[in-house]
Design a protein around this motif. Structure first.
Motif, PDB file in Angstrom:
ATOM      1  N   ALA A   1       0.778  -1.293  -0.062  1.00 16.14           N
ATOM      2  CA  ALA A   1      -0.082  -0.028  -0.167  1.00 16.14           C
ATOM      3  C   ALA A   1       0.900   1.309   0.056  1.00 16.14           C
ATOM      4  CB  ALA A   1      -0.886  -0.089   1.283  1.00 16.14           C
ATOM      5  N   ALA A   2       2.009   1.175   0.555  1.00 16.48           N
ATOM      6  CA  ALA A   2       2.684   2.369   0.983  1.00 16.48           C
ATOM      7  C   ALA A   2       3.525   2.668  -0.334  1.00 16.48           C
ATOM      8  CB  ALA A   2       3.662   2.277   2.151  1.00 16.48           C
ATOM      9  N   THR A   3       3.797   1.626  -1.143  1.00 16.55           N
ATOM     10  CA  THR A   3       4.881   2.052  -2.497  1.00 16.55           C
ATOM     11  C   THR A   3       4.182   1.873  -3.585  1.00 16.55           C
ATOM     12  OG1 THR A   3       5.254  -0.448  -2.257  1.00 16.55           O
ATOM     13  CG2 THR A   3       6.800   1.024  -0.833  1.00 16.55           C
ATOM     14  N   THR A   4       2.714   1.560  -3.689  1.00 15.63           N
ATOM     15  CA  THR A   4       2.259   1.326  -5.112  1.00 15.63           C
ATOM     16  C   THR A   4       1.805   2.852  -5.541  1.00 15.63           C
ATOM     17  OG1 THR A   4       1.749  -0.805  -4.722  1.00 15.63           O
ATOM     18  CG2 THR A   4       0.588   0.224  -6.283  1.00 15.63           C
ATOM     19  N   LEU A   5       2.389   3.236  -6.704  1.00 16.13           N
ATOM     20  CA  LEU A   5       1.890   4.561  -7.208  1.00 16.13           C
ATOM     21  C   LEU A   5       1.143   4.292  -8.448  1.00 16.13           C
ATOM     22  CD1 LEU A   5       1.970   7.617  -7.250  1.00 16.13           C
ATOM     23  CD2 LEU A   5       4.263   7.522  -8.175  1.00 16.13           C
ATOM     24  N   VAL A   6       0.238   4.898  -8.846  1.00 13.56           N
ATOM     25  CA  VAL A   6      -0.373   4.465 -10.247  1.00 13.56           C
ATOM     26  C   VAL A   6      -0.360   5.715 -10.944  1.00 13.56           C
ATOM     27  CG1 VAL A   6      -2.599   3.827 -11.401  1.00 13.56           C
ATOM     28  CG2 VAL A   6      -2.010   3.151  -8.954  1.00 13.56           C
ATOM     29  N   PRO A   7       0.504   5.938 -12.045  1.00 12.27           N
ATOM     30  CA  PRO A   7       0.595   7.259 -12.762  1.00 12.27           C
ATOM     31  C   PRO A   7      -0.351   7.422 -13.471  1.00 12.27           C
ATOM     32  CG  PRO A   7       2.492   5.740 -13.161  1.00 12.27           C
ATOM     33  CD  PRO A   7       1.508   4.855 -12.486  1.00 12.27           C
ATOM     34  N   GLY A   8      -0.935   8.691 -13.528  1.00 19.33           N
ATOM     35  CA  GLY A   8      -2.011   9.374 -14.254  1.00 19.33           C
ATOM     36  C   GLY A   8      -3.215   9.095 -13.367  1.00 19.33           C
ATOM     37  N   ARG A   9      -3.390   8.536 -12.201  1.00 29.73           N
ATOM     38  CA  ARG A   9      -4.428   8.647 -11.461  1.00 29.73           C
ATOM     39  C   ARG A   9      -4.455   9.198 -10.197  1.00 29.73           C
ATOM     40  NH1 ARG A   9      -3.441   4.986 -15.678  1.00 29.73           N
ATOM     41  NH2 ARG A   9      -5.309   3.791 -16.047  1.00 29.73           N
ATOM     42  N   TRP A  10      -5.170  10.427 -10.186  1.00 38.71           N
ATOM     43  CA  TRP A  10      -4.805  11.310  -9.030  1.00 38.71           C
ATOM     44  C   TRP A  10      -3.490  11.564  -8.746  1.00 38.71           C
ATOM     45  CZ3 TRP A  10      -8.601  14.570  -7.619  1.00 38.71           C
ATOM     46  CH2 TRP A  10      -8.286  15.290  -6.427  1.00 38.71           C
ATOM     47  N   GLN A  11      -2.815  11.999  -9.599  1.00 41.72           N
ATOM     48  CA  GLN A  11      -1.287  12.257  -9.757  1.00 41.72           C
ATOM     49  C   GLN A  11      -0.885  13.637  -9.515  1.00 41.72           C
ATOM     50  OE1 GLN A  11       1.090  10.873 -13.011  1.00 41.72           O
ATOM     51  NE2 GLN A  11       2.896  11.711 -12.314  1.00 41.72           N
ATOM     52  N   ARG A  12      -0.236  14.022  -8.460  1.00 37.70           N
ATOM     53  CA  ARG A  12      -0.051  15.560  -8.093  1.00 37.70           C
ATOM     54  C   ARG A  12       1.329  15.713  -8.778  1.00 37.70           C
ATOM     55  NH1 ARG A  12      -1.306  15.510  -3.586  1.00 37.70           N
ATOM     56  NH2 ARG A  12      -2.842  16.933  -3.149  1.00 37.70           N
ATOM     57  N   ILE A  13       1.260  16.670  -9.762  1.00 38.09           N
ATOM     58  CA  ILE A  13       2.567  17.195 -10.346  1.00 38.09           C
ATOM     59  C   ILE A  13       3.086  18.492 -10.078  1.00 38.09           C
ATOM     60  CG2 ILE A  13       2.025  15.521 -12.241  1.00 38.09           C
ATOM     61  CD1 ILE A  13       1.369  18.293 -13.744  1.00 38.09           C
ATOM     62  N   ASP A  14       2.517  19.145  -9.223  1.00 41.50           N
ATOM     63  CA  ASP A  14       2.970  20.508  -8.856  1.00 41.50           C
ATOM     64  C   ASP A  14       2.097  21.215  -7.753  1.00 41.50           C
ATOM     65  OD1 ASP A  14       4.556  22.605  -8.779  1.00 41.50           O
ATOM     66  OD2 ASP A  14       4.282  23.266 -10.888  1.00 41.50           O
ATOM     67  N   THR A  15       2.611  22.276  -7.110  1.00 43.51           N
ATOM     68  CA  THR A  15       1.909  22.741  -5.856  1.00 43.51           C
ATOM     69  C   THR A  15       1.858  24.280  -6.142  1.00 43.51           C
ATOM     70  OG1 THR A  15       3.969  22.992  -4.629  1.00 43.51           O
ATOM     71  CG2 THR A  15       2.377  21.090  -4.215  1.00 43.51           C
ATOM     72  N   GLY A  16       1.161  25.065  -5.367  1.00 50.23           N
ATOM     73  CA  GLY A  16       1.126  26.411  -5.669  1.00 50.23           C
ATOM     74  C   GLY A  16       0.419  27.089  -7.043  1.00 50.23           C
ATOM     75  N   PRO A  17      -0.696  26.384  -7.702  1.00 49.06           N
ATOM     76  CA  PRO A  17      -1.814  25.665  -6.998  1.00 49.06           C
ATOM     77  C   PRO A  17      -1.486  24.257  -7.094  1.00 49.06           C
ATOM     78  CG  PRO A  17      -2.248  26.144  -9.101  1.00 49.06           C
ATOM     79  CD  PRO A  17      -0.942  26.967  -8.922  1.00 49.06           C
ATOM     80  N   ASP A  18      -2.073  23.385  -6.258  1.00 46.90           N
ATOM     81  CA  ASP A  18      -2.112  21.842  -6.495  1.00 46.90           C
ATOM     82  C   ASP A  18      -2.551  21.728  -7.819  1.00 46.90           C
ATOM     83  OD1 ASP A  18      -1.078  21.197  -3.837  1.00 46.90           O
ATOM     84  OD2 ASP A  18      -2.982  20.808  -3.142  1.00 46.90           O
ATOM     85  N   THR A  19      -1.516  20.771  -8.408  1.00 45.05           N
ATOM     86  CA  THR A  19      -2.029  20.314  -9.763  1.00 45.05           C
ATOM     87  C   THR A  19      -2.118  18.836  -9.938  1.00 45.05           C
ATOM     88  OG1 THR A  19      -0.907  22.501 -10.647  1.00 45.05           O
ATOM     89  CG2 THR A  19      -1.288  20.845 -12.230  1.00 45.05           C
ATOM     90  N   ILE A  20      -3.291  18.577 -10.354  1.00 47.69           N
ATOM     91  CA  ILE A  20      -3.590  17.145 -10.291  1.00 47.69           C
ATOM     92  C   ILE A  20      -3.967  16.734 -11.766  1.00 47.69           C
ATOM     93  CG2 ILE A  20      -5.004  15.140  -9.478  1.00 47.69           C
ATOM     94  CD1 ILE A  20      -3.600  16.519  -7.292  1.00 47.69           C
TER      95      ILE A  20
END
Length: 424
Positions: free
Chosen positions: A278-297
């Motif tokens: 659970a802690a290591t599985t990332l799913v690219p392109g699914r609720w993926q945050r690519i930036d902040t200020g603003p949060d960009t999903i």
């Protein structure tokens, strides 16, 4: 045709060009070509155990999670996913790692050589398709990598999908929504029947407790007919976990993945392995945050059911912040139903156009939004510029979201000089 003479592997550029050229011939359903192609490769699908994942939404996430759980339980694990976002090699994973360019090109070269033999005896309208070639290359590569088990995501449907050649021990149905009705049928029951044709005699089918009742009725009938065991996955994982994969929908996908892994292993899961997966599985392109200020999903939701769950996640996280969405939707989707879920949450919308030729024109999306009572839209045909505009409109404390199509997400993740993703 083969990519190069016998004994020589193609370059990654040659392999991808060959695959992209096959898009000209579109989709052809049926498993006969696929079985002949795999026979030419020595039937690699017989050389490892497999878990087959079908459904309308959540297939890629659930596939990755099952693979991670099985790997954490000591199995050498492969996965086959679709579509990719930037590189074709993203579709084939061995122990969680994308296939490298050289290995991917070699796999395509082998599959293309076998396809040339099949095509030589076939009518012009019955040649190997892009998805069939990719699937055969993946199964061959996973066999050569000596995986113990492969977790395989279906493409479209199930009955006539190229992946419906697996002697899988476990099948997983994530959910069923009204999608691809021109191919799969007009009702939930029709679509469920198409997807559930992958159930093997004597196997185990794992479904979520939240499965639509019409789909559950079909699942019960198919299991009874084929002597398969039906497992209703719990609503929560066997132990509390911190999910790396974001989004409300992943909280439903992970317990389903746990139930599937348990069904395959035939014993309870190790709590530490569950927490680690659970802690290591990332799913690219699914609720993926690519930036902040603003949060960009970036989120690849692409049908009404996916948008409903996306809207649920947004309601959880917005907290009064200004949301500006970038949208591109393919012409075979129910765009109106998708917009009805999302528009009430948005301050503004930027309509754009992914590189996929089936994407609706931005002006069409704008017109549809206006018909739904939402005139606050902008037009920007270039996806990166559309996202930049959305970030500006959202402000540093807001949220910018790009969604509607995985092809839009691919356009935004791809480097400026990167190779394009498949349109299929």
């Amino acid at each position: 045709m083969t990519l190069r003479s016998a004994g020589a592997s193609p370059s990654i550029e040659e392999a991808e060009a060959h695959l992209l050229g096959l898009e000209l011939f579109g989709m052809r359903f049926g498993t006969g070509r696929m079985r002949r192609l795999l026979a030419g490769l020595g039937d690699p699908q017989q050389r490892f155990a497999s878990v087959h994942v079908v459904g309308s939404n959540g297939k890629s996430s659930t596939t990755r999670m099952i693979a991670a759980l099985l790997a954490r339980h000591g199995r050498r694990t492969g996965a086959y996913l679709s579509p990719h976002l930037v590189r074709f090699g993203e579709r084939i994973l061995v122990d969680g790692e994308d296939l490298g360019d050289a290995e991917f090109a070699a796999a395509i070269g082998r599959a293309a050589a076998a396809a040339a033999e099949v095509d030589a005896d076939a009518a012009a309208d019955d040649h190997i398709t892009q998805f069939e070639l990719l699937t055969a290359a993946a199964l061959d590569e996973l066999a050569r990598a000596d995986v113990d088990v492969a977790v395989v995501e279906a493409g479209l449907g199930g009955r006539y999908d190229a992946t419906n050649v697996l002697p899988s021990a476990v099948q997983v149905l994530t959910n069923v929504g009204l999608e691809h009705t021109r191919w799969l049928g007009p009702t939930i029951a029709d679509i469920a029947a198409e997807k559930l044709d992958v159930v093997q005699p004597g196997a185990t089918l794992v479904v979520a407790r939240s499965l639509h009742r019409d789909a559950l009725t079909v699942a019960e009938a198919v299991c009874a007919e084929r002597g398969a065991t039906l497992v209703l996955a719990p609503d929560t994982p066997p132990v509390p976990v911190d999910l790396r994969a974001g989004g409300t929908f992943q909280r439903a996908n992970f317990p389903l993945a746990c139930a599937a892994a348990r069904a395959f292993l035939r014993h309870d899961l190790d709590p530490g392995a569950v927490r680690a997966a659970a802690a290591t599985t990332l799913v690219p392109g699914r609720w993926q945050r690519i930036d902040t200020g603003p949060d960009t999903i970036l989120d690849g939701a692409h049908n009404p059911a996916g948008f409903a769950v996306l809207a649920e996640t947004l309601r959880e996280v917005l907290g009064g912040r200004r949301l500006v969405a970038v949208l591109s939707i393919l012409d075979d989707k129910d765009a109106a139903a998708m917009l009805r879920e999302l528009l009430p949450l948005c301050a503004e919308v930027v309509c754009t156009h992914s590189a996929n030729p089936r994407a609706l024109p931005p002006s069409t999306l704008q017109s549809l939004a206006a018909q739904l009572g939402w005139p606050i839209t902008r037009l920007e045909s270039d996806p990166p510029r559309a996202l930049a505009l959305a970030r500006e409109l959202a402000g540093p404390d807001g949220l910018a979201l790009a969604t509607g199509s995985l092809y839009l997400i691919a356009d935004l993740l791809r480097p400026a000089d990167g190779r394009r993703a498949s349109s299929l």
